[in-house]
Design an enzyme around this catalytic site. Structure first.
Site, mmCIF file in Angstrom:
data_model
loop_
_atom_site.group_PDB
_atom_site.id
_atom_site.type_symbol
_atom_site.label_atom_id
_atom_site.label_comp_id
_atom_site.label_asym_id
_atom_site.label_seq_id
_atom_site.Cartn_x
_atom_site.Cartn_y
_atom_site.Cartn_z
ATOM 1 N N ASP A 40 0.856 -1.181 0.000
ATOM 2 C CA ASP A 40 0.000 0.000 0.000
ATOM 3 C C ASP A 40 0.886 1.224 0.000
ATOM 4 O O ASP A 40 1.930 1.260 0.666
ATOM 5 C CB ASP A 40 -0.992 0.000 1.168
ATOM 6 C CG ASP A 40 -0.363 -0.132 2.535
ATOM 7 O OD1 ASP A 40 -0.178 0.903 3.211
ATOM 8 O OD2 ASP A 40 -0.054 -1.267 2.943
ATOM 9 N N GLU A 131 -7.303 5.087 12.144
ATOM 10 C CA GLU A 131 -6.196 5.008 13.098
ATOM 11 C C GLU A 131 -5.980 6.361 13.755
ATOM 12 O O GLU A 131 -6.374 7.402 13.226
ATOM 13 C CB GLU A 131 -4.907 4.569 12.397
ATOM 14 C CG GLU A 131 -4.513 5.441 11.212
ATOM 15 C CD GLU A 131 -3.270 4.938 10.508
ATOM 16 O OE1 GLU A 131 -2.210 4.861 11.160
ATOM 17 O OE2 GLU A 131 -3.366 4.617 9.309
#
Length: 238
Positions: A40, A131
Protein backbone atom coordinates in the site's frame (compact mmCIF):
# COMPACT_ATOMS: atom_id res chain seq x y z
CA UNK A 1 -13.69 -50.07 -28.81
CA UNK A 2 -13.31 -51.03 -25.14
CA UNK A 3 -9.54 -50.48 -25.35
CA UNK A 4 -10.10 -46.97 -26.63
CA UNK A 5 -12.49 -46.28 -23.78
CA UNK A 6 -9.95 -47.58 -21.26
CA UNK A 7 -7.27 -45.30 -22.69
CA UNK A 8 -9.67 -42.37 -22.57
CA UNK A 9 -10.52 -43.10 -18.94
CA UNK A 10 -6.83 -43.24 -17.99
CA UNK A 11 -6.20 -39.92 -19.71
CA UNK A 12 -9.14 -38.31 -17.93
CA UNK A 13 -7.93 -39.62 -14.58
CA UNK A 14 -4.47 -38.21 -15.20
CA UNK A 15 -5.89 -34.83 -16.14
CA UNK A 16 -8.06 -34.87 -13.03
CA UNK A 17 -5.02 -35.67 -10.88
CA UNK A 18 -3.05 -32.82 -12.41
CA UNK A 19 -5.98 -30.48 -11.74
CA UNK A 20 -6.10 -31.51 -8.09
CA UNK A 21 -2.36 -31.12 -7.59
CA UNK A 22 -2.41 -27.69 -9.20
CA UNK A 23 -4.70 -26.50 -6.42
CA UNK A 24 -2.55 -27.94 -3.62
CA UNK A 25 0.69 -26.90 -1.97
CA UNK A 26 2.93 -29.88 -2.62
CA UNK A 27 6.22 -28.35 -1.51
CA UNK A 28 8.16 -30.50 0.93
CA UNK A 29 8.02 -29.30 4.53
CA UNK A 30 5.69 -26.40 3.72
CA UNK A 31 3.70 -25.28 6.75
CA UNK A 32 2.76 -21.75 5.68
CA UNK A 33 -0.09 -21.05 3.26
CA UNK A 34 0.75 -19.26 0.04
CA UNK A 35 -0.45 -15.66 -0.10
CA UNK A 36 -0.65 -13.12 -2.88
CA UNK A 37 1.85 -10.30 -2.29
CA UNK A 38 0.77 -6.67 -2.23
CA UNK A 39 1.72 -3.21 -1.03
CA UNK A 40 0.00 0.00 0.00
CA UNK A 41 1.37 3.36 -1.07
CA UNK A 42 0.89 7.10 -0.89
CA UNK A 43 2.85 10.18 -1.92
CA UNK A 44 5.41 9.22 0.73
CA UNK A 45 6.77 6.67 -1.73
CA UNK A 46 7.22 9.45 -4.31
CA UNK A 47 7.48 8.26 -7.94
CA UNK A 48 7.07 4.52 -8.36
CA UNK A 49 8.27 2.31 -11.20
CA UNK A 50 5.26 0.03 -11.37
CA UNK A 51 6.75 -2.21 -14.03
CA UNK A 52 9.56 -3.08 -11.63
CA UNK A 53 7.07 -3.47 -8.79
CA UNK A 54 5.12 -6.07 -10.77
CA UNK A 55 8.33 -7.74 -11.87
CA UNK A 56 9.29 -8.12 -8.21
CA UNK A 57 6.21 -10.23 -7.51
CA UNK A 58 3.71 -7.64 -6.26
CA UNK A 59 0.23 -8.43 -7.56
CA UNK A 60 -2.00 -5.90 -5.81
CA UNK A 61 -1.77 -2.45 -4.28
CA UNK A 62 -3.93 -0.23 -2.15
CA UNK A 63 -3.33 3.38 -3.14
CA UNK A 64 -4.12 6.39 -0.97
CA UNK A 65 -6.74 8.50 -2.70
CA UNK A 66 -8.07 11.02 -0.21
CA UNK A 67 -8.04 12.38 3.33
CA UNK A 68 -10.64 14.50 5.12
CA UNK A 69 -13.02 16.23 2.68
CA UNK A 70 -10.56 18.34 0.66
CA UNK A 71 -7.25 16.48 0.31
CA UNK A 72 -6.26 14.27 -2.63
CA UNK A 73 -2.97 12.41 -2.40
CA UNK A 74 -0.60 14.11 -4.88
CA UNK A 75 0.52 10.78 -6.36
CA UNK A 76 -2.90 9.13 -6.53
CA UNK A 77 -3.61 9.49 -10.24
CA UNK A 78 -0.05 8.57 -11.25
CA UNK A 79 -0.12 5.50 -9.00
CA UNK A 80 -3.62 4.55 -10.13
CA UNK A 81 -2.68 4.63 -13.79
CA UNK A 82 0.80 3.16 -13.42
CA UNK A 83 -0.26 0.21 -11.31
CA UNK A 84 -2.98 -0.79 -13.76
CA UNK A 85 -0.74 -0.53 -16.82
CA UNK A 86 1.82 -2.80 -15.15
CA UNK A 87 -0.75 -5.48 -14.30
CA UNK A 88 -1.03 -4.77 -10.56
CA UNK A 89 -4.62 -5.09 -9.27
CA UNK A 90 -5.40 -1.81 -7.53
CA UNK A 91 -7.70 -0.41 -4.88
CA UNK A 92 -8.19 3.04 -3.36
CA UNK A 93 -8.27 3.99 0.31
CA UNK A 94 -9.43 7.00 2.27
CA UNK A 95 -7.74 8.18 5.47
CA UNK A 96 -10.53 8.95 7.94
CA UNK A 97 -10.28 12.34 9.67
CA UNK A 98 -11.88 12.83 13.05
CA UNK A 99 -14.08 15.89 13.48
CA UNK A 100 -15.08 16.04 9.80
CA UNK A 101 -18.47 14.90 8.57
CA UNK A 102 -18.47 11.30 7.40
CA UNK A 103 -20.88 12.25 4.61
CA UNK A 104 -18.56 15.00 3.39
CA UNK A 105 -15.55 12.68 3.50
CA UNK A 106 -17.43 9.98 1.59
CA UNK A 107 -18.64 12.46 -1.04
CA UNK A 108 -15.12 13.74 -1.60
CA UNK A 109 -13.67 10.22 -1.86
CA UNK A 110 -16.36 9.25 -4.36
CA UNK A 111 -15.76 12.35 -6.47
CA UNK A 112 -12.06 11.52 -6.75
CA UNK A 113 -12.31 7.83 -7.58
CA UNK A 114 -15.16 8.41 -10.02
CA UNK A 115 -12.78 10.56 -12.04
CA UNK A 116 -10.78 7.37 -12.70
CA UNK A 117 -11.55 4.35 -14.89
CA UNK A 118 -12.29 2.06 -11.92
CA UNK A 119 -15.87 1.57 -13.02
CA UNK A 120 -14.86 0.09 -16.34
CA UNK A 121 -11.79 -1.84 -15.28
CA UNK A 122 -12.76 -2.93 -11.79
CA UNK A 123 -10.92 -2.32 -8.53
CA UNK A 124 -10.46 -3.82 -5.11
CA UNK A 125 -13.11 -2.83 -2.55
CA UNK A 126 -12.72 0.75 -1.30
CA UNK A 127 -10.92 0.89 2.02
CA UNK A 128 -11.30 3.16 5.04
CA UNK A 129 -8.12 3.72 7.03
CA UNK A 130 -9.04 4.18 10.71
CA UNK A 131 -6.20 5.01 13.10
CA UNK A 132 -4.93 7.55 15.59
CA UNK A 133 -8.29 8.80 16.84
CA UNK A 134 -8.74 10.78 20.03
CA UNK A 135 -10.60 9.07 22.85
CA UNK A 136 -12.62 12.16 23.73
CA UNK A 137 -14.94 12.03 20.70
CA UNK A 138 -14.99 8.34 19.82
CA UNK A 139 -18.78 8.18 19.94
CA UNK A 140 -19.03 10.91 17.33
CA UNK A 141 -16.26 9.32 15.26
CA UNK A 142 -18.07 5.99 15.30
CA UNK A 143 -21.20 7.62 13.89
CA UNK A 144 -19.24 9.35 11.12
CA UNK A 145 -17.40 6.13 10.23
CA UNK A 146 -20.76 4.41 9.89
CA UNK A 147 -21.97 7.16 7.56
CA UNK A 148 -18.85 6.90 5.38
CA UNK A 149 -19.13 3.13 5.08
CA UNK A 150 -22.85 3.13 4.27
CA UNK A 151 -22.56 6.03 1.82
CA UNK A 152 -19.67 4.52 -0.13
CA UNK A 153 -21.21 1.05 -0.15
CA UNK A 154 -24.51 2.34 -1.49
CA UNK A 155 -22.89 4.54 -4.11
CA UNK A 156 -20.52 1.89 -5.47
CA UNK A 157 -22.60 -1.22 -4.79
CA UNK A 158 -19.46 -2.65 -3.22
CA UNK A 159 -18.79 -3.43 0.44
CA UNK A 160 -15.78 -1.48 1.77
CA UNK A 161 -13.00 -2.90 3.92
CA UNK A 162 -11.66 -1.36 7.13
CA UNK A 163 -7.95 -0.90 7.77
CA UNK A 164 -7.06 -1.03 11.45
CA UNK A 165 -4.86 -2.70 14.06
CA UNK A 166 -6.02 -4.91 16.95
CA UNK A 167 -4.88 -2.43 19.60
CA UNK A 168 -6.51 0.53 17.88
CA UNK A 169 -9.82 -1.19 17.25
CA UNK A 170 -10.16 -2.94 20.60
CA UNK A 171 -9.49 0.32 22.40
CA UNK A 172 -11.82 2.43 20.28
CA UNK A 173 -14.57 0.28 18.69
CA UNK A 174 -14.44 -3.29 20.05
CA UNK A 175 -16.81 -5.54 18.15
CA UNK A 176 -18.14 -2.78 15.88
CA UNK A 177 -18.41 -2.86 12.06
CA UNK A 178 -17.26 -6.47 11.86
CA UNK A 179 -19.66 -7.14 8.98
CA UNK A 180 -17.09 -5.37 6.80
CA UNK A 181 -13.94 -7.00 5.48
CA UNK A 182 -10.82 -6.54 7.59
CA UNK A 183 -7.54 -5.11 6.31
CA UNK A 184 -5.44 -6.01 9.30
CA UNK A 185 -2.37 -4.04 10.38
CA UNK A 186 -0.34 -6.38 12.55
CA UNK A 187 3.44 -6.78 12.40
CA UNK A 188 3.72 -10.10 14.20
CA UNK A 189 4.17 -13.59 12.78
CA UNK A 190 1.03 -14.83 14.56
CA UNK A 191 -1.80 -12.50 13.62
CA UNK A 192 -4.11 -11.16 16.31
CA UNK A 193 -7.60 -10.23 15.17
CA UNK A 194 -9.57 -7.32 16.59
CA UNK A 195 -12.57 -8.28 18.69
CA UNK A 196 -15.46 -9.57 16.60
CA UNK A 197 -13.58 -10.47 13.44
CA UNK A 198 -12.88 -14.12 12.71
CA UNK A 199 -10.62 -13.65 9.70
CA UNK A 200 -8.74 -11.05 7.70
CA UNK A 201 -9.10 -10.30 4.01
CA UNK A 202 -5.88 -8.31 3.67
CA UNK A 203 -2.97 -8.27 6.10
CA UNK A 204 -0.39 -5.49 6.31
CA UNK A 205 2.43 -7.41 7.95
CA UNK A 206 5.21 -4.81 7.67
CA UNK A 207 5.44 -1.03 7.37
CA UNK A 208 9.11 -0.96 6.41
CA UNK A 209 9.53 -3.34 3.49
CA UNK A 210 11.64 -2.98 0.37
CA UNK A 211 10.26 -3.50 -3.12
CA UNK A 212 11.85 -3.19 -6.54
CA UNK A 213 10.82 0.06 -8.18
CA UNK A 214 10.26 1.96 -4.90
CA UNK A 215 13.09 3.99 -3.37
CA UNK A 216 11.57 4.40 0.09
CA UNK A 217 10.38 1.88 2.70
CA UNK A 218 6.90 0.62 1.87
CA UNK A 219 4.15 -1.28 3.67
CA UNK A 220 3.82 -4.94 2.66
CA UNK A 221 0.51 -6.76 2.46
CA UNK A 222 -0.93 -10.20 1.83
CA UNK A 223 -4.26 -11.36 0.47
CA UNK A 224 -5.94 -14.35 2.10
CA UNK A 225 -6.32 -16.41 -1.05
CA UNK A 226 -5.02 -17.11 -4.53
CA UNK A 227 -4.83 -14.70 -7.44
CA UNK A 228 -8.14 -15.85 -8.91
CA UNK A 229 -9.81 -15.17 -5.55
CA UNK A 230 -8.23 -11.72 -5.51
CA UNK A 231 -9.64 -10.92 -8.94
CA UNK A 232 -13.06 -12.07 -7.80
CA UNK A 233 -13.03 -9.50 -4.99
CA UNK A 234 -12.89 -6.60 -7.44
CA UNK A 235 -15.90 -4.35 -7.91
CA UNK A 236 -17.07 -3.05 -11.28
CA UNK A 237 -19.67 -0.64 -12.53
CA UNK A 238 -18.74 2.39 -10.44
Amino acid sequence: MKARLDILQVCLLRLFSIFLLAGCDTSVGSTQPEYISGIDVSSYQEQINWTQVYGGGVRFAYIKATESDTLTDPQFMANWSGSDKSGVIRGAYHFFTQGVSGAAQAAYFLSVIRATDAGDRGALPPALDVEGLSGAELKEAKAEIAVWLKTVEAALNCTPVIYTSPDTWDEEFPGDFTNYGLWLADYTSETQLPTGWTSWLFWQYSDSGTVDGIATPVSLDRFSGRELDLRLTTCVGW
